[in-house]
Scaffold this active site. Structure first.
Site, PDB file in Angstrom:
ATOM      1  N   HIS A  53      55.217  -6.941  29.209  1.00  0.00           N
ATOM      2  CA  HIS A  53      53.856  -7.263  29.617  1.00  0.00           C
ATOM      3  C   HIS A  53      53.882  -8.634  30.299  1.00  0.00           C
ATOM      4  O   HIS A  53      54.904  -9.326  30.283  1.00  0.00           O
ATOM      5  CB  HIS A  53      52.906  -7.280  28.409  1.00  0.00           C
TER       6      HIS A  53
HETATM    7  C1  T46 Z   1      54.957 -12.438  24.190  1.00  0.00           C
HETATM    8  C2  T46 Z   1      56.180 -12.030  23.457  1.00  0.00           C
HETATM    9  C3  T46 Z   1      57.313 -12.995  23.618  1.00  0.00           C
HETATM   10  C4  T46 Z   1      48.496 -10.495  17.114  1.00  0.00           C
HETATM   11  O1  T46 Z   1      47.582  -9.967  16.473  1.00  0.00           O
HETATM   12  N1  T46 Z   1      48.543 -11.856  17.260  1.00  0.00           N
HETATM   13  C5  T46 Z   1      49.528 -12.496  17.939  1.00  0.00           C
HETATM   14  O2  T46 Z   1      49.490 -13.734  18.046  1.00  0.00           O
HETATM   15  C6  T46 Z   1      50.571 -11.715  18.501  1.00  0.00           C
HETATM   16  C7  T46 Z   1      51.705 -12.399  19.272  1.00  0.00           C
HETATM   17  C8  T46 Z   1      50.547 -10.367  18.339  1.00  0.00           C
HETATM   18  N2  T46 Z   1      49.523  -9.779  17.645  1.00  0.00           N
HETATM   19  C9  T46 Z   1      49.537  -8.303  17.485  1.00  0.00           C
HETATM   20  C10 T46 Z   1      49.275  -7.510  18.743  1.00  0.00           C
HETATM   21  C11 T46 Z   1      50.018  -6.226  18.501  1.00  0.00           C
HETATM   22  O3  T46 Z   1      49.223  -5.334  17.771  1.00  0.00           O
HETATM   23  O4  T46 Z   1      50.842  -7.921  17.056  1.00  0.00           O
HETATM   24  C12 T46 Z   1      51.186  -6.664  17.613  1.00  0.00           C
HETATM   25  C13 T46 Z   1      52.508  -6.759  18.370  1.00  0.00           C
HETATM   26  O5  T46 Z   1      52.294  -7.577  19.540  1.00  0.00           O
HETATM   27  P1  T46 Z   1      53.095  -7.321  20.899  1.00  0.00           P
HETATM   28  O6  T46 Z   1      53.357  -5.868  21.060  1.00  0.00           O
HETATM   29  O7  T46 Z   1      52.362  -8.023  22.005  1.00  0.00           O
HETATM   30  O8  T46 Z   1      54.468  -8.067  20.582  1.00  0.00           O
HETATM   31  P2  T46 Z   1      55.630  -8.448  21.607  1.00  0.00           P
HETATM   32  O9  T46 Z   1      56.771  -8.920  20.776  1.00  0.00           O
HETATM   33  O10 T46 Z   1      55.889  -7.361  22.571  1.00  0.00           O
HETATM   34  O11 T46 Z   1      55.052  -9.690  22.435  1.00  0.00           O
HETATM   35  C14 T46 Z   1      54.864 -10.925  21.779  1.00  0.00           C
HETATM   36  C15 T46 Z   1      53.576 -11.567  22.289  1.00  0.00           C
HETATM   37  O12 T46 Z   1      52.492 -10.666  22.087  1.00  0.00           O
HETATM   38  C16 T46 Z   1      53.649 -11.910  23.747  1.00  0.00           C
HETATM   39  O13 T46 Z   1      52.605 -12.820  24.056  1.00  0.00           O
HETATM   40  O14 T46 Z   1      55.047 -13.064  25.226  1.00  0.00           O
HETATM   41  O15 T46 Z   1      55.947 -11.801  22.059  1.00  0.00           O
END
Ligand code: T46
Length: 133
Positions: free
Chosen positions: A49
């Site tokens: 993303h």
């Molecule tokens: C990024 C990479 C390096 C939250 O509720 N709060 C938060 O602060 C974060 C980071 C995530 N979430 C929830 C949102 C989703 O339901 O946790 C779940 C997994 O998040 P996501 O699929 O976005 O995780 P990554 O590892 O793909 O991405 C994360 C960060 O979201 C993003 O900003 O740059 O780590």
């Protein structure tokens, strides 16, 4: 802020080591959030993303991970090979995290609180967004 790796000073002694992340050169934004990623299964890919506004500093505090940053034209992979390196990530880069080593822990400092509307999770939408400037 340009994307790129910066060195983190590591203070080591017989009792272990302390990595210090401070100052505007290392953190060129006000930190509003800290989170960490761990327990990533072998072969898993995270990220995939972009952010419209968020700035970040990513550190593999344990183990290592590769982070690809793609501005819609050029992609470059940064090897976060240990806690002595941090990756500064400006807004507008599609990021993909892969090749987490077993047991790795990735810490992230972020300039904003969590806001799902800041995410672009569709690559074609990201390309349209970058082309609009
Ligand atoms: C990024 C990479 C390096 C939250 O509720 N709060 C938060 O602060 C974060 C980071 C995530 N979430 C929830 C949102 C989703 O339901 O946790 C779940 C997994 O998040 P996501 O699929 O976005 O995780 P990554 O590892 O793909 O991405 C994360 C960060 O979201 C993003 O900003 O740059 O780590």
């Amino acid at each position: 802020m340009q994307p790129g790796l910066v060195d983190i000073p590591l203070l080591s002694d017989p009792l272990g080591s302390i990595g210090v992340v401070e100052g505007d050169d290392l953190i060129p934004f006000e930190v509003k959030r800290f989170y960490f990623i761990r327990d990533v299964p072998a072969g898993a890919t995270r990220g995939s993303h972009a952010h419209r506004n968020l700035e970040q500093l990513i550190v593999a505090v344990s183990g290592s991970v590769d982070v690809e940053l793609d501005d819609g034209v050029t992609a470059k992979t940064y090897a976060l090979s240990g806690p002595h390196l941090a990756l500064q990530v400006p807004p507008g880069y599609w990021r993909t995290l892969r090749d987490f080593t077993p047991g790795s822990v990735v810490a992230v400092l972020a300039s904003r609180e969590y806001d799902e509307t800041d995410y672009i999770r569709d690559y074609d939408e990201f390309l349209s967004w970058t082309r609009r400037g």
